[in-house]
Design a protein around this motif. Structure first.
Motif, PDB file in Angstrom:
ATOM      1  N   ALA A 135      33.395  19.872  14.986  1.00  0.00           N
ATOM      2  CA  ALA A 135      32.749  20.338  16.199  1.00  0.00           C
ATOM      3  C   ALA A 135      33.644  21.316  16.956  1.00  0.00           C
ATOM      4  CB  ALA A 135      32.399  19.158  17.100  1.00  0.00           C
ATOM      5  N   ALA A 136      33.079  22.452  17.341  1.00  0.00           N
ATOM      6  CA  ALA A 136      33.811  23.417  18.149  1.00  0.00           C
ATOM      7  C   ALA A 136      33.885  22.924  19.579  1.00  0.00           C
ATOM      8  CB  ALA A 136      33.109  24.774  18.088  1.00  0.00           C
ATOM      9  N   ALA A 137      34.833  23.453  20.334  1.00  0.00           N
ATOM     10  CA  ALA A 137      34.979  23.053  21.733  1.00  0.00           C
ATOM     11  C   ALA A 137      34.059  23.890  22.614  1.00  0.00           C
ATOM     12  CB  ALA A 137      36.425  23.210  22.176  1.00  0.00           C
ATOM     13  N   LEU A 138      33.510  23.264  23.655  1.00  0.00           N
ATOM     14  CA  LEU A 138      32.688  23.983  24.627  1.00  0.00           C
ATOM     15  C   LEU A 138      33.565  24.970  25.385  1.00  0.00           C
ATOM     16  CD1 LEU A 138      29.912  24.200  26.093  1.00  0.00           C
ATOM     17  CD2 LEU A 138      30.768  22.466  27.675  1.00  0.00           C
ATOM     18  N   ALA A 139      33.157  26.220  25.441  1.00  0.00           N
ATOM     19  CA  ALA A 139      33.944  27.260  26.105  1.00  0.00           C
ATOM     20  C   ALA A 139      33.615  27.309  27.586  1.00  0.00           C
ATOM     21  CB  ALA A 139      33.672  28.619  25.462  1.00  0.00           C
ATOM     22  N   ALA A 140      34.645  27.494  28.395  1.00  0.00           N
ATOM     23  CA  ALA A 140      34.452  27.629  29.835  1.00  0.00           C
ATOM     24  C   ALA A 140      33.805  28.970  30.147  1.00  0.00           C
ATOM     25  CB  ALA A 140      35.789  27.517  30.560  1.00  0.00           C
ATOM     26  N   LEU A 141      33.010  29.006  31.207  1.00  0.00           N
ATOM     27  CA  LEU A 141      32.416  30.254  31.677  1.00  0.00           C
ATOM     28  C   LEU A 141      33.442  31.029  32.501  1.00  0.00           C
ATOM     29  CD1 LEU A 141      28.939  28.885  32.789  1.00  0.00           C
ATOM     30  CD2 LEU A 141      29.387  30.378  30.827  1.00  0.00           C
ATOM     31  N   PRO A 142      33.264  32.332  32.661  1.00  0.00           N
ATOM     32  CA  PRO A 142      34.181  33.097  33.515  1.00  0.00           C
ATOM     33  C   PRO A 142      34.238  32.512  34.917  1.00  0.00           C
ATOM     34  CG  PRO A 142      32.768  34.567  32.250  1.00  0.00           C
ATOM     35  CD  PRO A 142      32.240  33.185  32.036  1.00  0.00           C
ATOM     36  N   ALA A 143      35.414  32.553  35.516  1.00  0.00           N
ATOM     37  CA  ALA A 143      35.586  31.956  36.845  1.00  0.00           C
ATOM     38  C   ALA A 143      34.771  32.687  37.908  1.00  0.00           C
ATOM     39  CB  ALA A 143      37.062  31.956  37.218  1.00  0.00           C
ATOM     40  N   ALA A 144      34.629  33.988  37.767  1.00  0.00           N
ATOM     41  CA  ALA A 144      33.882  34.765  38.757  1.00  0.00           C
ATOM     42  C   ALA A 144      32.379  34.609  38.537  1.00  0.00           C
ATOM     43  CB  ALA A 144      34.265  36.234  38.655  1.00  0.00           C
ATOM     44  N   THR A 145      31.651  34.483  39.627  1.00  0.00           N
ATOM     45  CA  THR A 145      30.198  34.360  39.537  1.00  0.00           C
ATOM     46  C   THR A 145      29.586  35.707  39.172  1.00  0.00           C
ATOM     47  OG1 THR A 145      30.164  32.628  41.221  1.00  0.00           O
ATOM     48  CG2 THR A 145      28.098  33.783  40.805  1.00  0.00           C
ATOM     49  N   PRO A 146      28.769  35.778  38.121  1.00  0.00           N
ATOM     50  CA  PRO A 146      28.133  37.052  37.749  1.00  0.00           C
ATOM     51  C   PRO A 146      27.273  37.589  38.887  1.00  0.00           C
ATOM     52  CG  PRO A 146      27.892  35.413  35.999  1.00  0.00           C
ATOM     53  CD  PRO A 146      28.425  34.693  37.191  1.00  0.00           C
ATOM     54  N   SER A 147      27.261  38.889  39.038  1.00  0.00           N
ATOM     55  CA  SER A 147      26.527  39.499  40.148  1.00  0.00           C
ATOM     56  C   SER A 147      25.042  39.162  40.112  1.00  0.00           C
ATOM     57  CB  SER A 147      26.712  41.024  40.117  1.00  0.00           C
ATOM     58  OG  SER A 147      26.252  41.555  38.883  1.00  0.00           O
ATOM     59  N   GLU A 148      24.474  39.019  38.894  1.00  0.00           N
ATOM     60  CA  GLU A 148      23.045  38.731  38.801  1.00  0.00           C
ATOM     61  C   GLU A 148      22.702  37.309  39.256  1.00  0.00           C
ATOM     62  OE1 GLU A 148      24.717  38.522  34.509  1.00  0.00           O
ATOM     63  OE2 GLU A 148      25.028  39.679  36.363  1.00  0.00           O
ATOM     64  N   LEU A 149      23.734  36.465  39.438  1.00  0.00           N
ATOM     65  CA  LEU A 149      23.500  35.111  39.931  1.00  0.00           C
ATOM     66  C   LEU A 149      23.900  34.948  41.396  1.00  0.00           C
ATOM     67  CD1 LEU A 149      24.800  32.966  36.903  1.00  0.00           C
ATOM     68  CD2 LEU A 149      22.452  33.689  37.391  1.00  0.00           C
ATOM     69  N   ALA A 150      24.375  36.015  42.013  1.00  0.00           N
ATOM     70  CA  ALA A 150      24.906  35.920  43.374  1.00  0.00           C
ATOM     71  C   ALA A 150      23.885  35.375  44.361  1.00  0.00           C
ATOM     72  CB  ALA A 150      25.408  37.296  43.831  1.00  0.00           C
ATOM     73  N   ALA A 151      22.640  35.786  44.234  1.00  0.00           N
ATOM     74  CA  ALA A 151      21.623  35.322  45.177  1.00  0.00           C
ATOM     75  C   ALA A 151      21.397  33.816  45.058  1.00  0.00           C
ATOM     76  CB  ALA A 151      20.314  36.070  44.935  1.00  0.00           C
ATOM     77  N   TYR A 152      21.476  33.307  43.860  1.00  0.00           N
ATOM     78  CA  TYR A 152      21.314  31.863  43.683  1.00  0.00           C
ATOM     79  C   TYR A 152      22.470  31.119  44.347  1.00  0.00           C
ATOM     80  CZ  TYR A 152      17.754  33.018  40.203  1.00  0.00           C
ATOM     81  OH  TYR A 152      16.631  33.485  39.572  1.00  0.00           O
TER      82      TYR A 152
ATOM     83  N   PRO B 228      18.266  36.203  34.053  1.00  0.00           N
ATOM     84  CA  PRO B 228      17.984  35.663  35.393  1.00  0.00           C
ATOM     85  C   PRO B 228      16.761  36.259  36.068  1.00  0.00           C
ATOM     86  CG  PRO B 228      20.320  36.136  35.136  1.00  0.00           C
ATOM     87  CD  PRO B 228      19.628  36.741  33.942  1.00  0.00           C
ATOM     88  N   ALA B 229      16.374  37.486  35.692  1.00  0.00           N
ATOM     89  CA  ALA B 229      15.223  38.120  36.334  1.00  0.00           C
ATOM     90  C   ALA B 229      13.897  37.624  35.791  1.00  0.00           C
ATOM     91  CB  ALA B 229      15.311  39.637  36.161  1.00  0.00           C
ATOM     92  N   ALA B 230      13.948  36.743  34.776  1.00  0.00           N
ATOM     93  CA  ALA B 230      12.710  36.311  34.111  1.00  0.00           C
ATOM     94  C   ALA B 230      11.949  35.246  34.883  1.00  0.00           C
ATOM     95  CB  ALA B 230      13.028  35.814  32.705  1.00  0.00           C
ATOM     96  N   GLY B 231      12.508  34.722  35.940  1.00  0.00           N
ATOM     97  CA  GLY B 231      11.802  33.703  36.709  1.00  0.00           C
ATOM     98  C   GLY B 231      12.730  32.581  37.119  1.00  0.00           C
TER      99      GLY B 231
END
Length: 524
Positions: free
Chosen positions: A43-60, A89-92
């Motif tokens: 089993a591969a290890a789960l990779a961490a997401l980038p620490a910075a919040t992506p701009s397309e998720l900023a509103a959330y 993210p723009a899909a709904g």
């Protein structure tokens, strides 16, 4: 534990809500050779997401909850949004229901404490309102806002729907120990109908109810609550959700308690096989207690109890008995098996199970076992079911490839399952077939979770836990880089808040002061 009994879910009778954590479902397994070690190694290890919040998720992430009355005194509710598809993210959006009970004081507020009872499919809001906000220690409730979010697809958060009440009644009574080709075909048809119902009723959501997506939702909730780090107590499947969060966002881990831990490195067949052995262990503990009572319906010797129960199930398979049900349901083998398994989650249910078996085996009255089964499925007296089992299958079948690809594969595995549990093995093997017919392909795979850089995480395991075997807690603690393994030597599913002063004190100290127990600490 289910399709019908998908081991990824737990719940005994409603009166035992304090044990809340849902069975971890029958959708996971080990390697081709069936070995846990070989599965984990691959089993591969789960990779961490980038620490910075992506701009397309900023509103959330910029949302703030508009709290309103829930209709339940002392609680507030709100709705937040998350992207249906994080890749687009723009899909709904998907709407997430959140509830809280504010810190009561005295003492400095420590932030929000999120809770999740497991499942997948268990309502965190229901758990908060019915148990956690009154059952957690007063000092914890004084210092934390107690918060729950129903994961996407669950209860108040755009619930997955599959079958109506009458259809579920038929489904839950389907024979899961087929004696011939005809009965095997009927069982396969039942699983296909269930899967088709889910696909027809929830086509939009069904591709996006994975644990990874739910963990990402939880980070949006954390931000909306104004907390820099997540403080969380998850039970059973809730440990998988919490560990997944830690793997994705290690730098945002605050104080995490993972109670009744799952091992994310296992695939479906191995996980189901381990759970089958766990239920056998719990059943043996029950029988040792039962035979101490002169009225034990399973006999006077623990060694004979399994054989006697199996013989009773066989009788019900041939001729169901009355159960006093207003809708005319009788107690057959499938419902009786579910009732017995439901009582394995908490030793506090053993007396209830003993009485129910006595009534069924000696008085031809199946009402007690039917009540246990109904509590497991969350069926109310009017014949309505919660969406627990629908969400349970939807999440499990998306998180992992199916345990088996068809009935022939189940039959080849029957000897291994029956060895793991002579009483439950056959039924639990067949119950692992649900995901084979799921309308959506799995997006997840077995993986290790390391969460490098996370603050100390407390992993709790119970030595005779039926639904999340103790070896899983050891495995998860061995994967997480900052884990502290806390062991309860005892019976039942999960440990916190179930009567051990040693366990409760260790966890309360961690939640209130940030001091984790010593790694390897054992309690009884």
């Amino acid at each position: 534990m289910h399709s019908r009994l998908t081991p990824r879910r737990t719940r005994t009778a409603a009166a035992l809500l304090a044990a809340a954590s849902l069975l971890v479902s029958a959708c996971s397994a080990g390697g081709a050779d069936g070995s846990t070690a070989s599965t984990a190694a691959r089993a591969a290890a789960l990779a961490a997401l980038p620490a910075a919040t992506p701009s397309e998720l900023a509103a959330y992430y910029a949302q703030r909850p508009a709290w309103r009355s829930c209709g339940v005194p002392g609680f507030e509710c709100a709705t937040l949004k998350a992207p249906l598809d994080y890749a687009k993210p723009a899909a709904g959006d998907v709407r997430l229901a959140v509830a809280r009970k504010k810190a009561t004081g005295p003492g400095k507020r420590l932030g929000s404490l999120l809770v999740n009872p497991g499942g997948p499919g268990g309502s965190a809001i229901g758990y908060l309102q019915q148990y956690a906000a009154i059952g957690y220690p007063a000092e914890v409730r004084a210092r934390y806002d107690m918060v729950a979010v129903d994961p996407r697809g669950v209860a108040r958060s755009e619930p997955v729907e599959c079958l109506d009440g009458r259809e579920m009644d038929a489904y839950t009574q389907t024979d899961t120990t087929p004696d011939d080709a005809h009965e095997r075909d009927l069982l396969v048809d039942a699983y296909k109908d269930f899967a088709e119902g889910c696909g027809a009723d929830s086509p939009r959501l069904l591709r996006h109810v994975s644990t990874v997506e739910a963990a990402r939702d939880m980070d949006i909730v954390r931000a909306a609550l104004g907390d820099a780090k997540l403080t969380y107590v998850g039970a059973s499947y809730g440990t998988f959700l919490g560990a997944t969060y830690a793997g994705l966002f290690p730098e945002r881990v605050g104080r995490l308690v993972l109670d009744g831990a799952m091992d994310p490195s296992l695939d479906a067949r191995r996980m189901n096989l381990d759970q089958t052995a766990g239920f056998e262990t719990a059943f043996r503990s029950f029988t040792q207690d039962c035979v101490r009572h002169p009225d034990c319906p399973l006999g006077t010797k623990a060694a004979d109890a399994g054989r006697n129960l199996r013989a009773f199930f066989d009788k019900l398979d041939a001729r169901p008995i009355p159960a006093g049900d207003a809708d005319g349901r009788k107690l057959g083998e499938a419902l009786a098996t579910t009732g017995v398994i439901a009582a394995m989650y908490d030793e506090g249910a053993w007396e209830q199970l003993r009485d129910a078996l006595t009534s069924a085996m000696k008085q031809n009255d199946g009402a007690g076992l039917l009540a246990l089964s109904d509590s497991y499925y969350e069926r109310d007296p009017s014949g309505r079911y919660s969406n627990l089992m629908f969400a349970n299958a939807a999440v499990n079948c998306l998180d992992l490839p199916p345990a088996f690809d068809g009935p022939d594969a189940v039959e080849k595995s029957l000897p291994a399952f029956e060895k793991a549990s002579p009483v439950f093995g056959e039924g639990l093997a067949w119950a692992s077939l649900t995901c084979a017919y799921w309308p959506v392909r799995a997006t997840g795979e077995p993986h290790r979770i390391v969460a490098k850089g996370a603050a100390p995480i407390v992993v709790v395991g119970t030595t005779r836990d039926p639904a999340t075997p103790y070896r899983w807690a050891r495995a998860l603690a061995g994967q997480l880089s900052s884990a502290r393994l806390l062991t309860y030597e005892g019976d039942g599913h999960t440990a916190y808040g179930r009567g051990s002063t040693c366990i409760d004190s260790a966890i309360d100290t961690y939640l209130l002061h940030g001091t984790p127990p010593a790694n390897g600490k054992r309690c009884s």
